[in-house]
Design a protein around this motif. Sequence first.
Motif, mmCIF file in Angstrom:
data_model
loop_
_atom_site.group_PDB
_atom_site.id
_atom_site.type_symbol
_atom_site.label_atom_id
_atom_site.label_comp_id
_atom_site.label_asym_id
_atom_site.label_seq_id
_atom_site.Cartn_x
_atom_site.Cartn_y
_atom_site.Cartn_z
ATOM 1 N N VAL A 210 1.001 -1.094 -0.004
ATOM 2 C CA VAL A 210 -0.199 0.037 0.017
ATOM 3 C C VAL A 210 0.800 1.124 -0.113
ATOM 4 C CG1 VAL A 210 -2.302 1.503 1.143
ATOM 5 C CG2 VAL A 210 -2.008 -1.441 1.107
ATOM 6 N N LEU A 211 0.478 2.073 -1.034
ATOM 7 C CA LEU A 211 1.502 3.315 -1.063
ATOM 8 C C LEU A 211 0.195 4.713 -0.379
ATOM 9 C CD1 LEU A 211 2.232 3.408 -4.856
ATOM 10 C CD2 LEU A 211 3.613 2.385 -2.511
ATOM 11 N N ASN B 290 0.883 10.912 -4.456
ATOM 12 C CA ASN B 290 0.970 11.427 -6.397
ATOM 13 C C ASN B 290 0.963 9.419 -6.760
ATOM 14 O OD1 ASN B 290 0.949 10.908 -9.068
ATOM 15 N ND2 ASN B 290 1.853 12.834 -9.401
ATOM 16 N N PHE B 291 -0.247 8.540 -6.295
ATOM 17 C CA PHE B 291 -0.334 7.130 -6.359
ATOM 18 C C PHE B 291 0.251 6.654 -7.621
ATOM 19 C CE2 PHE B 291 -1.992 3.311 -7.922
ATOM 20 C CZ PHE B 291 -1.748 2.556 -6.652
ATOM 21 N N GLU B 292 0.034 7.737 -8.883
ATOM 22 C CA GLU B 292 -0.134 6.942 -10.233
ATOM 23 C C GLU B 292 1.343 6.992 -10.893
ATOM 24 O OE1 GLU B 292 -2.657 9.290 -9.687
ATOM 25 O OE2 GLU B 292 -4.258 7.342 -9.928
ATOM 26 N N LEU B 293 1.771 8.152 -10.077
ATOM 27 C CA LEU B 293 3.018 8.446 -10.343
ATOM 28 C C LEU B 293 4.471 7.206 -10.141
ATOM 29 C CD1 LEU B 293 5.750 10.235 -12.268
ATOM 30 C CD2 LEU B 293 5.923 11.634 -9.992
ATOM 31 N N TYR B 294 3.849 7.261 -8.877
ATOM 32 C CA TYR B 294 5.264 6.106 -7.816
ATOM 33 C C TYR B 294 4.750 5.099 -8.295
ATOM 34 C CZ TYR B 294 7.365 10.257 -6.457
ATOM 35 O OH TYR B 294 7.937 12.048 -5.933
ATOM 36 N N LEU C 262 6.935 4.527 -10.941
ATOM 37 C CA LEU C 262 8.293 4.639 -11.119
ATOM 38 C C LEU C 262 8.440 2.975 -10.465
ATOM 39 C CD1 LEU C 262 9.170 7.876 -10.457
ATOM 40 C CD2 LEU C 262 9.365 7.008 -12.635
ATOM 41 N N LEU C 263 7.848 3.018 -8.901
ATOM 42 C CA LEU C 263 8.513 1.792 -8.470
ATOM 43 C C LEU C 263 8.375 0.213 -9.811
ATOM 44 C CD1 LEU C 263 6.517 2.974 -5.410
ATOM 45 C CD2 LEU C 263 9.175 2.263 -5.264
ATOM 46 N N SER C 264 6.770 0.068 -10.077
ATOM 47 C CA SER C 264 6.442 -1.276 -11.474
ATOM 48 C C SER C 264 7.499 -1.243 -11.994
ATOM 49 C CB SER C 264 5.373 -1.067 -11.838
ATOM 50 O OG SER C 264 4.512 -0.831 -11.037
ATOM 51 N N LEU D 229 10.438 -8.828 -8.474
ATOM 52 C CA LEU D 229 9.429 -9.127 -7.555
ATOM 53 C C LEU D 229 8.307 -9.425 -7.506
ATOM 54 C CD1 LEU D 229 11.582 -6.185 -5.818
ATOM 55 C CD2 LEU D 229 11.881 -8.785 -5.859
ATOM 56 N N PRO D 230 7.666 -9.728 -6.560
ATOM 57 C CA PRO D 230 6.345 -10.354 -6.707
ATOM 58 C C PRO D 230 5.410 -9.155 -6.070
ATOM 59 C CG PRO D 230 7.269 -11.400 -4.706
ATOM 60 C CD PRO D 230 8.483 -10.422 -5.471
ATOM 61 N N TYR D 231 5.493 -8.036 -6.270
ATOM 62 C CA TYR D 231 4.685 -7.021 -5.333
ATOM 63 C C TYR D 231 3.280 -6.601 -6.308
ATOM 64 C CZ TYR D 231 9.128 -6.996 -2.632
ATOM 65 O OH TYR D 231 9.917 -7.690 -1.935
ATOM 66 N N ILE D 232 2.474 -5.922 -5.787
ATOM 67 C CA ILE D 232 1.261 -5.204 -6.184
ATOM 68 C C ILE D 232 0.812 -3.760 -5.630
ATOM 69 C CG2 ILE D 232 -0.397 -6.667 -5.262
ATOM 70 C CD1 ILE D 232 -1.855 -6.360 -8.560
ATOM 71 N N PHE D 233 0.885 -2.578 -6.537
ATOM 72 C CA PHE D 233 0.807 -1.537 -5.371
ATOM 73 C C PHE D 233 -0.461 -0.827 -6.116
ATOM 74 C CE2 PHE D 233 5.113 -1.412 -7.628
ATOM 75 C CZ PHE D 233 6.038 -1.307 -6.137
#
Length: 112
Positions: free
Chosen positions: A45-46, A53-57, A60-62, A70-74
């Motif tokens: 969770v961001l 600014n969820f969409e921007l990060y 970038l994190l994706s 890595l198996p993460y989903i934001f």
Amino acid sequence: MEEATLQKGPIVREIIETSCAQFIEAVQGCQKQTEWQKGMFIPVVLMGGIFTNFELYEELLSIVIAKKQLPYIFIAPKVSPVGGAVIGALQRIEHTLAYTFLQQFSQELKTH
């Protein structure tokens, strides 16, 4: 605001990308302290601070997690951090209790 900042130059973009890489390292540290089933996507969770600014990060994190495979989903939060923490704790005790709290907590947020 962050998009405009990113367009100002490569140094600013490098600082933000470095911060994203360091954040992923912190998430990996947390992951090592918990048990996850192999092949399962891990929700991250961001919330707050730079992550407003969820969409921007998320974008970038994706990029960082794709490179490292890595198996993460934001995900963006649906409730405040305090509410989420309470719901998480209640789910460990009883799912129905967590659902009831979520309903009441959501109603309270709507009235304020």
